[in-house]
Design an enzyme around this catalytic site. Sequence first.
Site, short mmCIF file in Angstrom:
data_model
loop_
_atom_site.label_atom_id
_atom_site.label_comp_id
_atom_site.label_asym_id
_atom_site.label_seq_id
_atom_site.Cartn_x
_atom_site.Cartn_y
_atom_site.Cartn_z
N GLU A 121 0.85 -1.20 0.00
CA GLU A 121 0.00 0.00 0.00
C GLU A 121 0.88 1.25 0.00
OE1 GLU A 121 -2.94 -0.16 3.12
OE2 GLU A 121 -3.99 -1.81 2.15
N ARG A 283 -0.22 8.82 1.71
CA ARG A 283 -1.56 9.38 1.49
C ARG A 283 -1.60 10.89 1.34
NH1 ARG A 283 -5.41 5.75 5.35
NH2 ARG A 283 -5.12 3.94 4.00
N HIS A 344 -11.42 10.50 6.79
CA HIS A 344 -11.24 9.06 6.94
C HIS A 344 -10.76 8.64 8.33
CE1 HIS A 344 -10.40 4.99 5.66
NE2 HIS A 344 -9.12 5.10 5.96
N ARG A 379 -1.02 9.40 8.91
CA ARG A 379 -0.98 7.96 9.24
C ARG A 379 -0.59 7.12 8.02
NH1 ARG A 379 -4.85 3.52 8.97
NH2 ARG A 379 -6.28 4.91 7.86
C1 LIG Z 1 -13.91 2.27 5.36
C2 LIG Z 1 -12.68 2.16 6.23
C3 LIG Z 1 -11.63 1.35 5.83
C4 LIG Z 1 -10.49 1.25 6.62
N1 LIG Z 1 -9.49 0.39 6.24
C5 LIG Z 1 -8.43 0.22 7.07
C6 LIG Z 1 -7.43 -0.75 6.76
O1 LIG Z 1 -7.51 -1.46 5.76
N2 LIG Z 1 -6.38 -0.87 7.62
C7 LIG Z 1 -6.26 -0.11 8.75
O2 LIG Z 1 -5.28 -0.27 9.49
N3 LIG Z 1 -7.20 0.79 9.06
C8 LIG Z 1 -8.28 0.97 8.26
N4 LIG Z 1 -9.25 1.88 8.60
C9 LIG Z 1 -9.14 2.57 9.90
C10 LIG Z 1 -9.50 1.57 10.99
O3 LIG Z 1 -10.59 0.79 10.58
C11 LIG Z 1 -9.86 2.26 12.30
O4 LIG Z 1 -8.91 3.23 12.62
C12 LIG Z 1 -9.92 1.26 13.44
O5 LIG Z 1 -10.73 0.19 13.07
C13 LIG Z 1 -10.45 1.93 14.69
O6 LIG Z 1 -10.76 0.93 15.63
P1 LIG Z 1 -11.29 1.33 17.07
O7 LIG Z 1 -11.55 0.05 17.77
O8 LIG Z 1 -10.39 2.31 17.68
O9 LIG Z 1 -12.67 2.10 16.76
P2 LIG Z 1 -13.95 1.60 16.00
O10 LIG Z 1 -13.69 0.40 15.21
O11 LIG Z 1 -14.52 2.77 15.28
O12 LIG Z 1 -14.93 1.21 17.19
C14 LIG Z 1 -15.47 2.17 18.05
C15 LIG Z 1 -16.56 1.53 18.86
O13 LIG Z 1 -16.99 2.41 19.89
C16 LIG Z 1 -18.41 2.46 19.93
N5 LIG Z 1 -18.79 3.74 20.52
C17 LIG Z 1 -18.57 4.99 20.03
N6 LIG Z 1 -19.06 5.90 20.90
C18 LIG Z 1 -19.58 5.22 21.95
C19 LIG Z 1 -20.21 5.60 23.15
N7 LIG Z 1 -20.43 6.88 23.46
N8 LIG Z 1 -20.61 4.62 24.01
C20 LIG Z 1 -20.42 3.31 23.71
N9 LIG Z 1 -19.83 2.89 22.57
C21 LIG Z 1 -19.40 3.84 21.71
C22 LIG Z 1 -18.80 2.27 18.47
O14 LIG Z 1 -20.14 1.90 18.34
C23 LIG Z 1 -17.80 1.19 18.07
O15 LIG Z 1 -18.25 -0.07 18.51
C24 LIG Z 1 -10.39 2.00 7.82
C25 LIG Z 1 -11.45 2.82 8.21
C26 LIG Z 1 -12.60 2.90 7.44
C27 LIG Z 1 -13.74 3.77 7.89
#
Ligand SMILES: Cc1cc2nc3c(=O)[nH]c(=O)nc-3n(C[C@H](O)[C@H](O)[C@H](O)COP(=O)(O)OP(=O)(O)OC[C@H]3O[C@@H](n4cnc5c(N)ncnc54)[C@H](O)[C@@H]3O)c2cc1C
Length: 535
Positions: A121, A283, A344, A379
């Site tokens: 990538e 990026r 993003h 990032r």
């Molecule tokens: C379309 C897309 C493609 C991507 N592709 C990649 C990739 O290929 N590789 C990579 O490394 N990264 C990728 N990313 C980035 C990556 O997916 C995210 O940075 C990462 O998954 C974040 O994980 P997290 O657990 O921190 O948050 P999230 O996965 O966003 O989870 C947050 C959680 O908190 C919950 N929540 C939020 N607020 C509250 C609240 N007040 N009370 C209770 N629960 C709450 C939500 O419902 C959710 O369950 C991508 C992002 C997107 C949008």
Amino acid sequence: MSNERKHLPPEVKSDFLIIGSGLAGLYAALYASKFGEVTILTKSTVEESNSFWAQGGIAAAIDPEDSAWFHIEDTLRAGRGLCNERAVELLVNEGIERVADLIDLGMEFDMGDKGLDLGLEGGHTKRRILHAGGSSTGREMVRFLIAAVEENPGITKYESTGVVKFLSRDGRCYGAVALGSDFEPRVFYAGSTILATGGASAIFERTTNPGGSTGEGISIAYQAGARVTDMEFVQFHPTAFYSEDGGSFLISEAVRGEGAHLINTEGRRFMSDYSDLGELAPRDVVSRAIYKEMKEAGKDCVYLDLKHMDAEIIKSRFENIYLACRELGFDITRDMIPVAPAAHYTIGGVSTGLRGETNIKGLSACGEVACSGVHGANRLASNSLLECIVFAKRAVDGALQNQDSATDTPGDLLSQLTGYGISGSRDTEQKTYTECRENISSIMNRNVGMVRSGSGLKEASRELQECSGYLDKLTGYFKIKLNMILEVSQLITRFSLMREESRGVHIREDFPVENPIWKSHIVLERGKEPQIVKV
Ligand SMILES: Cc1cc2nc3c(=O)[nH]c(=O)nc-3n(C[C@H](O)[C@H](O)[C@H](O)COP(=O)(O)OP(=O)(O)OC[C@H]3O[C@@H](n4cnc5c(N)ncnc54)[C@H](O)[C@@H]3O)c2cc1C
């Protein structure tokens, strides 16, 4: 779902309270369950998260031709001088171990003829992206971890339970208050609270994120006195599907990694004008190049061209992208895909140390909600899933060193449980909330996007201030939600105005170059003056 409670009890006590069910929250819950009782709260269904939608994969320097050193170098280069180097070393070195742990537990990544099929990538100098289900890596990893969480008797999960406030006093967090779907407040006490609520990119109109990614955790933590860092850095993905109605979804970086070309509206491949790495530049370079091409042509998009690639490989490796585009009338094996940058990833967030610790005792943060400094000002692709698992484990380890018993909570914290009832008509409040939320998204898109200016940011700041007038028309849940979105939007705007240079993910039109004076982080604590911390 075996261990889901059907009726919420008014009070729950556990050793670990994990907020959020993305990759960071699920991994933290599983690991923490080795040391105590775990409660995991999530505001929607357990599958609803950015993690679920991650496409390209997870970076790990596991190939014999690769090394941790190369991965660290690539991450630091992408971060434009603002990475925390120690955090990057931990990310990369421990990342190799965490990915190996997942594979040992049974997580299946896609295989090629010679073992794991490692993708390439933008910004990576080596093939090091593990993926699963083609371009459904997030979905596969999340489902794998949910299955493990559901089998684990030490973890209880509550869906449709959104945290609105921490139970905190004198710099110590004792748990959180959450609202269920009936909007009634419930109290969750914990020895350690771990925030894993993800990022805020859905506050922008044009975004790759699902609608729930509005940075609630950042706002809740900030209100409780947690420091926030680098809120101005929002990464715009260069290639989100473009349609005139504003709808957008991600076309993974991995598509360029496998050979797709970027083409301008004159039909010319242009990335070599901007970088020797062509389409595989980091990026920020690709986003800026696209912006320049669009501006010069007076158009709103450029194109991704996959026509020269093997049609069968496209369909199997990028099945979900192929299907999503086909639904909109584009056969990506024959048609070019219109693309433009979209919000993003939230690089800034709740300030954390190397073990997820915040300045509030008993509160840690990991994943996208946290700012540990691994991403600097830009990032590197596929480093965020890696960050989730590496820093989720580190946050639990850190919390263990610091844990008080959940029974030691001051009882009078319950006096904080006021103001959650909706006193007006629910329909009217919902309508007012939605109207204002859309207004905020449009303000953010117009003036706080990838390309910014002092005058635009001041205008945004004034308009956001006007939006706060809507708060008087709302009560309970809707007021709290709107306040959180407004607060995060104001933080991003305020920080953006302060950073008078163009570095990493943003262009300030009035300060178009990188300025060494700004090789610094901005850190803010509620009620105090912002601090400029030199790197
Ligand atoms: C379309 C897309 C493609 C991507 N592709 C990649 C990739 O290929 N590789 C990579 O490394 N990264 C990728 N990313 C980035 C990556 O997916 C995210 O940075 C990462 O998954 C974040 O994980 P997290 O657990 O921190 O948050 P999230 O996965 O966003 O989870 C947050 C959680 O908190 C919950 N929540 C939020 N607020 C509250 C609240 N007040 N009370 C209770 N629960 C709450 C939500 O419902 C959710 O369950 C991508 C992002 C997107 C949008």
